[in-house]
Structures are given as structure tokens and as C-alpha cells.
Design a protein around this motif. Structure first.
Motif, short mmCIF file in Angstrom:
data_model
loop_
_atom_site.label_atom_id
_atom_site.label_comp_id
_atom_site.label_asym_id
_atom_site.label_seq_id
_atom_site.Cartn_x
_atom_site.Cartn_y
_atom_site.Cartn_z
N SER A 237 147.84 -0.60 18.77
CA SER A 237 147.09 -1.67 18.12
C SER A 237 145.64 -1.20 17.92
O SER A 237 145.19 -0.24 18.54
N GLY A 238 144.94 -1.86 17.04
CA GLY A 238 143.57 -1.47 16.75
C GLY A 238 143.50 -0.47 15.62
O GLY A 238 144.50 -0.10 15.03
N ARG A 239 142.32 -0.03 15.33
CA ARG A 239 142.09 0.87 14.21
C ARG A 239 142.47 2.31 14.56
O ARG A 239 142.37 2.73 15.70
N SER A 240 142.86 3.04 13.52
CA SER A 240 143.22 4.46 13.67
C SER A 240 142.52 5.24 12.58
O SER A 240 141.94 4.67 11.65
N GLY A 241 142.63 6.55 12.67
CA GLY A 241 142.09 7.39 11.62
C GLY A 241 142.80 7.14 10.30
O GLY A 241 143.90 6.58 10.26
N THR A 242 142.21 7.56 9.22
CA THR A 242 142.74 7.32 7.88
C THR A 242 144.15 7.86 7.72
O THR A 242 145.01 7.19 7.15
N ASP A 243 144.41 9.08 8.19
CA ASP A 243 145.73 9.68 8.04
C ASP A 243 146.80 8.86 8.75
O ASP A 243 147.86 8.59 8.19
N GLU B 187 158.40 -9.58 11.13
CA GLU B 187 159.08 -8.66 12.04
C GLU B 187 158.46 -7.27 11.98
O GLU B 187 158.26 -6.62 13.00
N VAL B 188 158.14 -6.80 10.77
CA VAL B 188 157.49 -5.49 10.63
C VAL B 188 156.16 -5.50 11.37
O VAL B 188 155.85 -4.57 12.12
N GLY B 189 155.39 -6.56 11.18
CA GLY B 189 154.11 -6.66 11.87
C GLY B 189 154.26 -6.62 13.38
O GLY B 189 153.50 -5.95 14.08
N ARG B 190 155.27 -7.32 13.89
CA ARG B 190 155.50 -7.33 15.33
C ARG B 190 155.81 -5.92 15.84
O ARG B 190 155.29 -5.50 16.87
N CYS B 191 156.62 -5.20 15.11
CA CYS B 191 157.00 -3.84 15.52
C CYS B 191 155.81 -2.87 15.52
O CYS B 191 155.77 -1.93 16.31
N PHE B 192 154.86 -3.11 14.63
CA PHE B 192 153.69 -2.24 14.52
C PHE B 192 152.46 -2.81 15.22
O PHE B 192 151.37 -2.29 15.04
N ALA B 193 152.64 -3.89 15.98
CA ALA B 193 151.53 -4.55 16.69
C ALA B 193 150.45 -4.98 15.69
O ALA B 193 149.25 -4.81 15.92
N ARG B 194 150.92 -5.54 14.56
CA ARG B 194 150.02 -6.01 13.52
C ARG B 194 150.45 -7.41 13.08
O ARG B 194 151.57 -7.85 13.31
N ASP B 195 149.56 -8.10 12.39
CA ASP B 195 149.85 -9.41 11.83
C ASP B 195 150.60 -9.24 10.51
O ASP B 195 150.47 -8.21 9.86
N ARG B 196 151.36 -10.26 10.10
CA ARG B 196 152.09 -10.17 8.84
C ARG B 196 151.15 -10.00 7.65
O ARG B 196 151.52 -9.39 6.64
N THR B 197 149.93 -10.50 7.76
CA THR B 197 148.98 -10.34 6.65
C THR B 197 148.56 -8.88 6.50
O THR B 197 148.28 -8.42 5.40
N THR B 198 148.56 -8.14 7.59
CA THR B 198 148.28 -6.71 7.54
C THR B 198 149.42 -5.98 6.84
O THR B 198 149.19 -5.06 6.05
N VAL B 199 150.64 -6.41 7.11
CA VAL B 199 151.81 -5.83 6.43
C VAL B 199 151.73 -6.13 4.95
O VAL B 199 151.97 -5.25 4.11
N ARG B 200 151.38 -7.35 4.60
CA ARG B 200 151.25 -7.73 3.18
C ARG B 200 150.20 -6.85 2.50
O ARG B 200 150.41 -6.34 1.40
#
Length: 96
Positions: A19-25, A47-60
Motif C-alpha cells: 500500500s502507499g506510493r511506489s516508484g513510477t515503474d 475486488e481488484v482494489g482489495r487485492c492490490f490494497a487500493r480503493d476502487r476509485t484507484t482501479v478506475r
């Protein structure tokens, strides 16, 4: 899908899950993985957001961004390769 993209792009699967920010790559690989998970494999954004520890709006956001970037032929080929690998890797689940 996380492990598939980690192997394809030589990125740590742990980094893709972090979770949190990562490098661009790493962020770009994560966005591709989220896009393919939702668009190609048909997994809900939530579900995708949950798997990546992100919110659905981030997936969108990732889906919109990757779709826009696909206007570049080289990037589109990269995403198409990822989609083909995902379809092959999850074929039995897609047929069920």
C-alpha cells in the motif's frame, strides 16, 4: 495477476501489493495489472482494489489511464501481451 505481472515485468510481487506510493515503474506495472484484471478477466473494480490494497476509485483511474496510453502502439503491444498471458494463465477460470 499480481504474480503474472511481477514475472512479466521483473518487479517484486510484494512491491505490487504494497500500500502507499511506489516508484513510477512499479506504479505503471500495478496499473496494467489492475486494468487487465478488471477489463480482461472481468474482476470487479472493488475486488481488484482489495487485492492490490487500493480503493476502487484507484482501479478506475488506472483503467482510464491505461486505456488512454494504449493509443501508443508500443504500449498497446505491451498491454496486449499481458492480456494474452493472463488469458492463458486463467483460461480454466474464464471458462467456468
Amino acid at each position: 495477476m499480481i504474480d503474472v505481472c511481477a514475472a512479466l515485468y521483473s518487479v517484486s510481487s510484494k512491491e505490487l501489493r504494497r500500500s502507499g506510493r511506489s516508484g513510477t515503474d512499479v506504479a505503471r506495472v500495478r496499473q496494467i495489472a489492475m486494468y487487465v484484471s478488471h477489463v480482461t478477466l472481468g474482476i470487479s473494480m472493488q475486488e481488484v482494489g482489495r487485492c492490490f490494497a487500493r480503493d476502487r476509485t484507484t482501479v478506475r483511474h488506472a483503467c482510464h489511464l491505461i486505456e488512454d496510453l494504449r493509443d501508443d502502439d508500443e504500449f498497446d503491444r505491451t498491454v496486449m501481451t499481458t492480456e494474452r498471458v493472463a488469458i492463458a494463465a486463467f483460461k480454466s477460470r474464464l471458462e467456468a
